[in-house]
Scaffold this active site. Structure first.
Site, PDB file in Angstrom:
ATOM      1  N   ASP A  23      29.648  46.150  48.528  1.00 18.08           N
ATOM      2  CA  ASP A  23      30.249  45.161  47.623  1.00 18.08           C
ATOM      3  C   ASP A  23      31.385  44.483  48.386  1.00 18.08           C
ATOM      4  O   ASP A  23      32.460  45.046  48.541  1.00 18.08           O
ATOM      5  CB  ASP A  23      30.779  45.873  46.371  1.00 18.08           C
ATOM      6  CG  ASP A  23      31.525  44.928  45.432  1.00 18.08           C
ATOM      7  OD1 ASP A  23      31.641  43.724  45.747  1.00 18.08           O
ATOM      8  OD2 ASP A  23      32.000  45.406  44.379  1.00 18.08           O
ATOM      9  N   LYS A  78      36.323  34.970  44.771  1.00 22.63           N
ATOM     10  CA  LYS A  78      37.461  35.388  45.578  1.00 22.63           C
ATOM     11  C   LYS A  78      37.539  34.596  46.874  1.00 22.63           C
ATOM     12  O   LYS A  78      38.550  33.991  47.165  1.00 22.63           O
ATOM     13  CB  LYS A  78      37.382  36.880  45.885  1.00 22.63           C
ATOM     14  CG  LYS A  78      37.895  37.807  44.786  1.00 22.63           C
ATOM     15  CD  LYS A  78      36.925  38.032  43.669  1.00 22.63           C
ATOM     16  CE  LYS A  78      37.493  38.872  42.545  1.00 22.63           C
ATOM     17  NZ  LYS A  78      36.616  39.978  42.174  1.00 22.63           N
ATOM     18  N   TRP A 100      36.829  49.231  41.831  1.00 20.08           N
ATOM     19  CA  TRP A 100      35.521  48.557  41.831  1.00 20.08           C
ATOM     20  C   TRP A 100      34.395  49.476  42.252  1.00 20.08           C
ATOM     21  O   TRP A 100      33.323  49.479  41.638  1.00 20.08           O
ATOM     22  CB  TRP A 100      35.556  47.296  42.696  1.00 20.08           C
ATOM     23  CG  TRP A 100      36.283  46.177  42.000  1.00 20.08           C
ATOM     24  CD1 TRP A 100      37.436  45.575  42.408  1.00 20.08           C
ATOM     25  CD2 TRP A 100      35.941  45.554  40.741  1.00 20.08           C
ATOM     26  NE1 TRP A 100      37.822  44.622  41.489  1.00 20.08           N
ATOM     27  CE2 TRP A 100      36.933  44.581  40.469  1.00 20.08           C
ATOM     28  CE3 TRP A 100      34.905  45.731  39.834  1.00 20.08           C
ATOM     29  CZ2 TRP A 100      36.904  43.784  39.319  1.00 20.08           C
ATOM     30  CZ3 TRP A 100      34.874  44.937  38.684  1.00 20.08           C
ATOM     31  CH2 TRP A 100      35.867  43.979  38.447  1.00 20.08           C
TER      32      TRP A 100
HETATM   33  C1  LIG Z   1      35.992  40.873  41.324  1.00 17.16           C
HETATM   34  C2  LIG Z   1      35.166  41.978  41.866  1.00 17.16           C
HETATM   35  C3  LIG Z   1      34.015  42.439  41.191  1.00 17.16           C
HETATM   36  C4  LIG Z   1      33.566  41.905  39.858  1.00 17.16           C
HETATM   37  O1  LIG Z   1      33.170  40.610  39.926  1.00 17.16           O
HETATM   38  P1  LIG Z   1      32.635  39.836  38.613  1.00 17.16           P
HETATM   39  O2  LIG Z   1      32.168  38.570  39.202  1.00 17.16           O
HETATM   40  O3  LIG Z   1      33.789  39.698  37.675  1.00 17.16           O
HETATM   41  O4  LIG Z   1      31.540  40.638  38.022  1.00 17.16           O
HETATM   42  C5  LIG Z   1      33.287  43.449  41.782  1.00 17.16           C
HETATM   43  N1  LIG Z   1      33.660  44.001  42.944  1.00 17.16           N
HETATM   44  C6  LIG Z   1      34.771  43.590  43.608  1.00 17.16           C
HETATM   45  C7  LIG Z   1      35.120  44.219  44.906  1.00 17.16           C
HETATM   46  C8  LIG Z   1      35.553  42.570  43.086  1.00 17.16           C
HETATM   47  O5  LIG Z   1      36.648  42.158  43.741  1.00 17.16           O
END
Ligand SMILES: *Cc1c(COP(=O)(O)O)cnc(C)c1O
Length: 361
Positions: free
Chosen positions: A173, A197, A102
């Site tokens: 993030d 998540k 990511w």
């Molecule tokens: C799932 C995830 C993303 C992407 O999320 P989307 O909503 O599919 O764009 C980005 N960063 C991390 C750490 C993630 O777990």
């Protein structure tokens, strides 16, 4: 189906109590005769839901007054583009710690908008994946921001220290770890998370932005991703993902009612310890990450014999243990054990793993 435990990495399972409440008021929300999905985001009732969700999130995380909380479209990846468009110019440098897939994705997107520079990467220690701390002198103090991802959902890599960035704002993030433990918001410039998540359904992302980073967007930044416009309009510049926002609000109440983030941290620690110790005490299962950098949210593991992967997935699904297949880029298995996963789910997984090893190991 009873006794199903869903280990999906995202969209992930939500607390059973929250789902039951959403179901009970689905068709007739607050005696209005309609669903929360069917009412205006500008109406008094929904504005109250939105404001309460924000306040509960602020309480849970202790968000200081000089930070805005924004509810946005675009998921985690939306912010890969929104961050550079909001807080950097084309000629600016952004710094990146790359510790998994990511944070790597964030660099690829940022490169379209500024000079994205990788200042640290995952290495190996004792034959396992390890995240070294970047040396402070590698941090260019004229950079617009430093981006990192403290929990790598795909790789199962995490770290609990913050990069020592001096005055360069930290942008985190936290899509897969927000609300899993207490957090010092004041040390960050921006925190963002896709909701699916650890917060609620997909379609929503939550942002916490320090005031001085608002109002610097480029002219060409799409209005719906412009932090200043979003803040000015209480995240309702356009129609927000109302159902996701409502459900996130129920999750925040659930967290508050279950001891808040200290209690979550304790539970998550116990769950992860149980699973990692089952993996470590067997020669049949292995995890490729150094103990210092193991994620408490996403636990990847491999079987000694890859040809048993299909059978493992089949038998685990039959036992009510769902979505254990590892990410296609990593292979093997992955158990995601976010806040909503009860300890009973991890116990059931560990018991299944031990039985599977006895039978096929
Ligand atoms: C799932 C995830 C993303 C992407 O999320 P989307 O909503 O599919 O764009 C980005 N960063 C991390 C750490 C993630 O777990």
């Amino acid at each position: 189906m009873n006794n199903v435990y869903n280990f999906s990495a995202g969209p992930a399972m939500l607390p059973a109590e929250v789902m039951a409440q959403a179901q009970s008021e689905f068709l007739n929300w607050r005696d209005s005769g309609c669903s929360v999905m069917e009412v205006s985001h500008r109406g008094k009732a929904f504005i109250e839901v939105a404001a309460t969700a924000e306040q509960d999130l602020r309480d849970l995380l202790g968000v200081p007054d000089n930070y805005k909380v924004l509810f946005a479209h675009g998921g985690g990846r939306g912010q890969f583009a929104s961050v550079p468009l909001n807080i950097s110019s084309e000629s600016d440098t952004s710094l990146h710690l790359v510790t998994g897939s990511w944070s790597k994705g964030a660099v690829t997107e940022a490169q379209k908008y500024n000079h994205a520079k990788v200042i640290g990467e995952t290495t190996e220690k004792d034959g396992l994946r390890f995240v070294p701390k970047p040396a402070p002198d590698t941090i260019d103090q004229s950079a617009a921001y430093l981006h990192f991802c403290p929990n790598e959902t795909v790789d199962g890599i995490a770290y609990d220290w913050l990069p020592n960035s001096g005055d360069v704002p930290l942008v985190a993030d936290m899509s897969s770890c927000i609300l899993s433990q207490p957090l010092d918001v004041s040390r960050h410039g921006i925190i963002y998370a896709g909701a699916q998540k650890n917060i609620g359904p997909s379609g929503l992302s939550v942002l916490i932005v320090r005031d001085d980073l608002i109002g610097k967007a480029r002219k060409e930044t799409p209005s719906i991703f412009n932090y200043e416009l979003m803040a000015k309009h209480d995240s309702m510049y356009n129609t927000p993902p109302t159902f996701s926002w409502y459900l996130a609000g129920l999750v925040f109440k659930w967290l508050k009612g279950n001891g808040g983030l200290d209690a979550m941290a304790q539970r998550n620690k116990e769950k992860a310890a149980l699973l990692y110790s089952a993996i470590d005490s067997s020669d049949f299962y292995s995890n490729p990450v150094h103990p210092e950098n193991r994620s408490r949210m996403n636990v990847p593991f491999h079987l000694a014999d890859d040809s048993l992967n299909g059978l493992f997935l089949e038998e685990s699904a039959d036992a009510g243990l769902l979505a254990l297949k590892g990410h296609r880029s990593v292979g093997g298995m992955r158990a995601s054990i976010y806040n909503a996963m009860p300890i009973e789910g991890v116990v059931a997984l560990v018991e299944f793993m031990q039985q599977f090893e006895k039978k096929h190991g």
